[in-house]
Enzyme design. Sequence first.
Site, PDB file in Angstrom:
ATOM      1  CE  LYS A 168      -6.626 -10.765  11.558  1.00 38.52           C
ATOM      2  NZ  LYS A 168      -6.232 -10.905  12.939  1.00 38.52           N
TER       3      LYS A 168
ATOM      4  CG  HIS B 272      -2.220  -0.721   0.986  1.00 42.23           C
ATOM      5  ND1 HIS B 272      -2.292  -2.093   0.946  1.00 42.23           N
ATOM      6  CD2 HIS B 272      -3.482  -0.276   0.749  1.00 42.23           C
ATOM      7  CE1 HIS B 272      -3.544  -2.449   0.714  1.00 42.23           C
ATOM      8  NE2 HIS B 272      -4.285  -1.367   0.593  1.00 42.23           N
TER       9      HIS B 272
HETATM   10  S1  SF4 Z   1      -5.825 -16.759  14.206  1.00 49.43           S
HETATM   11 FE1  SF4 Z   1      -4.300 -15.979  15.610  1.00 49.43          FE
HETATM   12  S2  SF4 Z   1      -2.363 -16.220  14.567  1.00 49.43           S
HETATM   13 FE2  SF4 Z   1      -3.962 -16.369  13.040  1.00 49.43          FE
HETATM   14  S3  SF4 Z   1      -4.226 -14.287  12.227  1.00 49.43           S
HETATM   15 FE3  SF4 Z   1      -5.680 -14.535  13.907  1.00 49.43          FE
HETATM   16  S4  SF4 Z   1      -4.613 -13.770  15.722  1.00 49.43           S
HETATM   17 FE4  SF4 Z   1      -3.081 -14.132  14.146  1.00 49.43          FE
END
Ligand code: SF4
Lengths: 186, 279
Positions: A102, A37
């Site tokens: 996310k 980015h």
């Molecule tokens: S599941 Fe755990 S290790 Fe995997 S991206 Fe999410 S916080 Fe990070």
Amino acid sequence: MEYRISVPASEEELKKLRAGDSVLLSGTVYTARDAAHKRICECFDNGEPAPFELKGSAIYYVGPTPEHDGCCIGSAGPTTSGRMDAYAPRLLDAGLKIMIGKGNRSDEVVNSMIKNGAVYLAAIGGAGALMAASIEQAELVCWEDLGCEAVRRLTVKDMPLTVAIDSQGNDLYKLGREQYLKEVEK
Amino acid sequence: MKNIDSKVIEDTVARLCIEANLRLPPDVINAIESAEKAEPWDGAKRILSLLGDNVRIASEKTLPVCQDTGMACVFVELGQDVHIDGDFEEAVNNGVRRGYGEGYLRKSVVCDPLRRVNTGDNTPALLTVKLTRGDKMRITVMPKGFGSENMSALKMLKPADGFEGVKNFVLETVEKAGANPCPPIIVGVGIGGSFDKAAYLAKHALLRPVDEPNPDEYYAALESELMDKINALGIGPQGFGGKTTALAVLIEAMPTHVAGLPVAVNISCHATRRASASL
Ligand code: SF4
């Protein structure tokens, strides 16, 4: 509601998506994280175009694990989108329509999404193998020196996503919890 | 006295790094499945069921469960009657280097916190050694992702803050973390000791299987109370709303100073991974 969406998607299709809807996404999706980015914005600063067509595009915030021989990609779950917030409005102004990642987004990003009719879809954090299963092809576009953060062009089929923030600015991270608390925990 | 060749340590660490990343421990898988059954909110149920699919696909395709294959936290319980032939620390780091290379795992370590150049092989390991009696060595590798690590916190409470103070701090930390640590989360809590020991206890707590309550009933009750309170926050899987915000709360406590009450909260995610072997 559940929708099947293909990239590039029409404005009408994106407009009807509401926070909380499930989406199965197919078509071309580019990968980019913070470092990419930053470089895209440097291109803008220098009056150069981004290294791929941003108009109508979809970007997935992901840094996959290395691929085995014979596989196109390794484990490929989303990274935290907030780190892209500083850059995202400039990309949205240049035509980016779908962001995949996310976690929460800043008000600036949400405002820019409303202005540009864009959506933010959440992939399941940590479900790297599941997300990889919907990726059929991956090819390097540029900035190989960034390793797992290099820009790749993915061809995805029915990638399971959730509308986190829709083009009106409705935010599932706020609404989902409120609704649950209202209806279940009371 | 027993001799252990450093090459064996290296091989074991390499194998454990790969093993830990390609699957979840059975207790974590069970916890995700039971949470799915108990979840009253449809959207949340769907996410939990997809997390189950993720684990199955990972094992079918030999893919890491999560793409953040973490920093390699290596815990070694070292019998004091063991003699190691060769360089112990080098063996552990060689093991991490090989495991992350041969296992196609992501290299996510930078050599300096401010100058940030990737070491390219996921070394160094975060190594903790504890001396024990006897002539055995037990090695546990826990790859720790930073989406959840970044949401962890430590606070030096006053003794008068007591039980309530600890509860509030844990809830506050989970609330602030929100969707970022990929809920459902596993919450490691360290209480007591000193500034540094509390953090260590919180991380060490994450090694305990999630279906084993604290052996001390007092802390077992606190674990279960905190678990209920966290799961009434409504954050839910991925932060989209729902009951299942946490799969477990794991507390470790130790003696502390009359004037202090250190509390550390180490957040881990649904991809809480660990693998162990004894030599
Ligand atoms: S599941 Fe755990 S290790 Fe995997 S991206 Fe999410 S916080 Fe990070």
